[in-house]
Design a protein around this motif. Structure first.
Motif, short mmCIF file in Angstrom:
data_model
loop_
_atom_site.label_atom_id
_atom_site.label_comp_id
_atom_site.label_asym_id
_atom_site.label_seq_id
_atom_site.Cartn_x
_atom_site.Cartn_y
_atom_site.Cartn_z
N GLN A 242 0.84 -1.21 0.00
CA GLN A 242 0.00 0.00 0.00
C GLN A 242 0.86 1.25 0.00
OE1 GLN A 242 -2.16 -0.94 3.59
NE2 GLN A 242 -4.09 -1.20 2.49
N GLN A 245 2.61 2.00 -3.13
CA GLN A 245 1.70 2.08 -4.28
C GLN A 245 2.15 1.13 -5.40
OE1 GLN A 245 1.60 6.53 -4.80
NE2 GLN A 245 -0.59 6.22 -4.44
N ASN A 274 -7.43 -0.54 -1.07
CA ASN A 274 -6.74 0.43 -1.94
C ASN A 274 -5.40 -0.10 -2.48
OD1 ASN A 274 -8.75 2.50 -1.70
ND2 ASN A 274 -7.97 2.91 0.36
N LEU A 276 -3.34 -1.46 -5.64
CA LEU A 276 -3.41 -1.22 -7.08
C LEU A 276 -3.42 -2.56 -7.82
CD1 LEU A 276 -0.99 1.84 -7.28
CD2 LEU A 276 -3.47 1.87 -7.62
N ASN A 315 -5.98 1.28 -12.68
CA ASN A 315 -4.81 0.80 -11.94
C ASN A 315 -3.71 0.33 -12.89
OD1 ASN A 315 -6.01 1.31 -9.48
ND2 ASN A 315 -6.54 -0.82 -9.06
#
Length: 350
Positions: A242, A245, A274, A276, A315
């Protein structure tokens, strides 16, 4: 104003998309396999493409890899690699895929006596022609076979040196058992020094997969992880993913062959946290499902909303190895498409 009922299959199929996890050799359709076998006088065990498809009885990673590597024997000449690549990119363009990052496995070919130059030149020419003729952009990722030695990987990185402008990154695939990421730390450090991006496979439910994911993050410091579903089992790993990212390239239909599930629940968890997460086809000729089919089957199983689909498509562009300006252009295409399709339609008063 009210919205008309939405055809999710059409919504998915017509959306501009990116694919980040597809093995070029895994796009070898049976019909092309038979054509190349005839051209190159390569004997096949089967008499028809239908018989070959019937033999696709995979239940785990090793059973898949056995047929996967046998299938490559028909690829001999530059023209063969060109045709393989152009055929896939043609199929991808027909599914409204506008950008692809393609894996290829040079060691699987050089070990058969095919030169590195033959492989990469055929692929590269097809990429250029497909972009010119079909408008589909692609970049190439050279994968190392993890059951082979680190020395072999380094040797192939050196073979790639004259062709560095044709590569965007390096990856690690094939049989994960007893072949952790750390085994290839030196070659991946060298690749990073050459300004190549880094990714590694951490297949679903493999032995020591959490240790391997941790090595990818901490030791190799990859830019992306291929598959990586099991990271959900470790809160610390998930938090790192996370925070960084980092994109995960999930392949639902191929997962079903290994774990009898499209992993829709896991994809849902990733979206909720959250992560990706991106959707990809992996080896579509063998799993009989290209990117649209992966999205459509996943949506049916997991009942994902249009916004979920848009998020997963976005994404893929967000974690693609492109300039920010290029990413933003693709994201604008997706946004424009979604706004157009999902806009309310006027209805007559009763």
């Amino acid at each position: 104003m009210q919205t008309q009922p939405l055809d999710m299959q059409s919504f998915i199929s017509n959306m501009p998309k990116a694919e980040l996890h597809v093995h070029l050799e895994g796009t070898l359709e049976p019909e092309l396999s038979f054509a190349l076998a005839a051209k190159n006088n390569i004997p096949l065990e089967f008499d028809t493409p239908e018989q070959l498809i019937a033999a696709y009885d995979f239940h785990d990673l090793p059973s898949f890899l056995k047929i996967y590597y046998a299938g490559m024997n028909v690829l001999i000449n530059q023209e063969d690699f060109y045709q393989l690549t152009f055929d896939y990119l043609t199929k991808a363009a027909s599914e409204n895929i506008v950008y692809v990052e393609l894996f290829f496995d040079p060691q699987a070919h050089t070990s058969r006596g095919v030169s590195f130059e033959t492989i990469i030149t055929g692929i590269h020419k097809a990429q250029l022609d497909a972009e010119d003729a079909l408008g589909i952009r692609s970049q190439l990722i050279m994968c190392f076979l993890r059951e082979l030695s680190a020395e072999s990987a380094m040797e192939h990185l050196k073979l790639a040196m004259p062709y560095l402008p044709w590569l965007v990154g390096v990856g690690l695939d094939s049989n994960e058992k007893d072949n952790p990421p750390a085994k290839f730390a030196e070659v991946f450090a060298k690749a990073r020094a050459l300004d190549l991006k880094l990714t590694m496979h951490c297949d679903v439910n493999q032995l020591d997969t959490l240790t391997n994911i941790k090595q990818c993050l901490d030791d190799i410091q990859v830019d992306r992880i291929d598959h990586g579903v099991n990271a959900l089992q470790d809160p610390a790993l998930l938090k790192k993913i996370q925070q960084q990212q980092m994109g995960l390239t999930v392949c639902p239909v191929s997962n079903r062959f290994v774990v009898q599930s499209l992993t829709s629940k896991e994809v849902r968890q990733m979206l909720e946290q959250n992560i990706l997460v991106t959707i990809n086809s992996d080896d579509p000729a063998y799993f009989r499902a290209y990117l649209n089919e992966n999205f459509i089957e996943l949506q049916r199983e997991g009942q994902f909303s249009t916004q979920d689909i848009v998020t997963m498509v976005e994404n893929a562009f967000k974690v693609a190895w492109l300039k920010d300006s290029e990413i933003n252009q693709y994201l604008a295409q997706v946004s424009q498409y979604a706004r157009h399709v999902l806009k309310p339609s006027p209805t007559a008063h009763a």
